[in-house]
Design an enzyme around this catalytic site. Structure first.
Site, PDB file in Angstrom:
ATOM      1  N   HIS A 154      -3.276  -8.128   0.282  1.00 33.17           N
ATOM      2  CA  HIS A 154      -2.555  -6.995  -0.318  1.00 33.17           C
ATOM      3  C   HIS A 154      -1.204  -7.441  -0.879  1.00 33.17           C
ATOM      4  O   HIS A 154      -0.807  -7.022  -1.958  1.00 33.17           O
ATOM      5  CB  HIS A 154      -2.295  -5.899   0.722  1.00 33.17           C
ATOM      6  CG  HIS A 154      -3.429  -4.930   0.896  1.00 33.17           C
ATOM      7  ND1 HIS A 154      -3.928  -4.182  -0.139  1.00 33.17           N
ATOM      8  CD2 HIS A 154      -4.143  -4.573   1.990  1.00 33.17           C
ATOM      9  CE1 HIS A 154      -4.907  -3.404   0.316  1.00 33.17           C
ATOM     10  NE2 HIS A 154      -5.067  -3.620   1.606  1.00 33.17           N
ATOM     11  N   GLN A 164       0.804  -1.228   0.000  1.00 35.73           N
ATOM     12  CA  GLN A 164       0.000   0.000   0.000  1.00 35.73           C
ATOM     13  C   GLN A 164       0.835   1.275   0.000  1.00 35.73           C
ATOM     14  O   GLN A 164       0.343   2.341  -0.319  1.00 35.73           O
ATOM     15  CB  GLN A 164      -0.935   0.009   1.215  1.00 35.73           C
ATOM     16  CG  GLN A 164      -2.022  -1.045   1.137  1.00 35.73           C
ATOM     17  CD  GLN A 164      -2.853  -1.055   2.395  1.00 35.73           C
ATOM     18  OE1 GLN A 164      -2.475  -1.658   3.387  1.00 35.73           O
ATOM     19  NE2 GLN A 164      -3.990  -0.370   2.368  1.00 35.73           N
TER      20      GLN A 164
HETATM   21 ZN    ZN Z   1      -6.458  -2.790   2.843  1.00 37.97          ZN
END
Ligand code: ZN
Length: 165
Positions: A137, A51
């Site tokens: 992720h 992220q």
């Molecule tokens: Zn997330």
């Protein structure tokens, strides 16, 4: 320490598969502390390196009420699961969107901590959801991938509109 920029869906970089960490260097230790700062500032309960555009298998989570029980998961892997449950999920990369997602209810995961020590932990409830969400992720997967194509398209539109504003 420094706060890092979080990639926002549908950024393609969120789709990259992260590679295994083979060594805990000072640089990675600094990265982990910046990730924790970024997560707490957001505020969020989990953040994967993906992220913040670092494609290594590193995750931080803290599901405690006071936000003072950080967990660092390096090269995390789910080793056992039991049951299924639905929970509402959100994501720092998809701000303002919350949807029900079905996942494994009880999990056991293995990971390495910030000192390089391997550990195993059992999790259920919010922690189990969070760990599965963050490992996704690392594999380039997002919680909206579990929703219908229609819903996902709507969310994508909303995010792109948000970006332009
Ligand atoms: Zn997330």
């Amino acid at each position: 320490m420094a706060e890092l920029d979080i990639l926002i869906f549908p950024d393609d970089r969120l789709r990259r598969v992260a590679s295994k960490v083979d060594d805990i260097t000072d640089e990675r230790r600094a990265l982990v502390s910046n990730m924790l700062e970024t997560m707490y500032a957001a505020p969020g309960i989990g953040l994967a390196a993906t992220q913040i555009n670092v494609h290594e298998r590193i995750v931080v989570v803290d599901v405690s009420e006071k936000g003072n029980e950080p967990l660092v998961l390096i090269n995390p892997e789910i080793v056992a699961v039991e049951g299924r449950a639905r929970h509402e999920e959100g994501c720092l990369s998809i701000p303002g969107v919350y949807e029900q997602v079905e996942r494994d209810e009880h999990i056991k995961f293995a990971a390495i901590d910030i000192d390089g020590n391997p550990y195993e932990m059992e999790a259920e409830g919010l922690l189990a959801v969070c760990v599965q969400h963050e490992i996704d992720h690392l594999d380039g997967k997002l919680f909206v991938d579990y929703l219908s194509a229609l819903k996902k398209r709507r969310i994508k539109k909303k995010m792109l509109k948000h970006e332009k504003e």
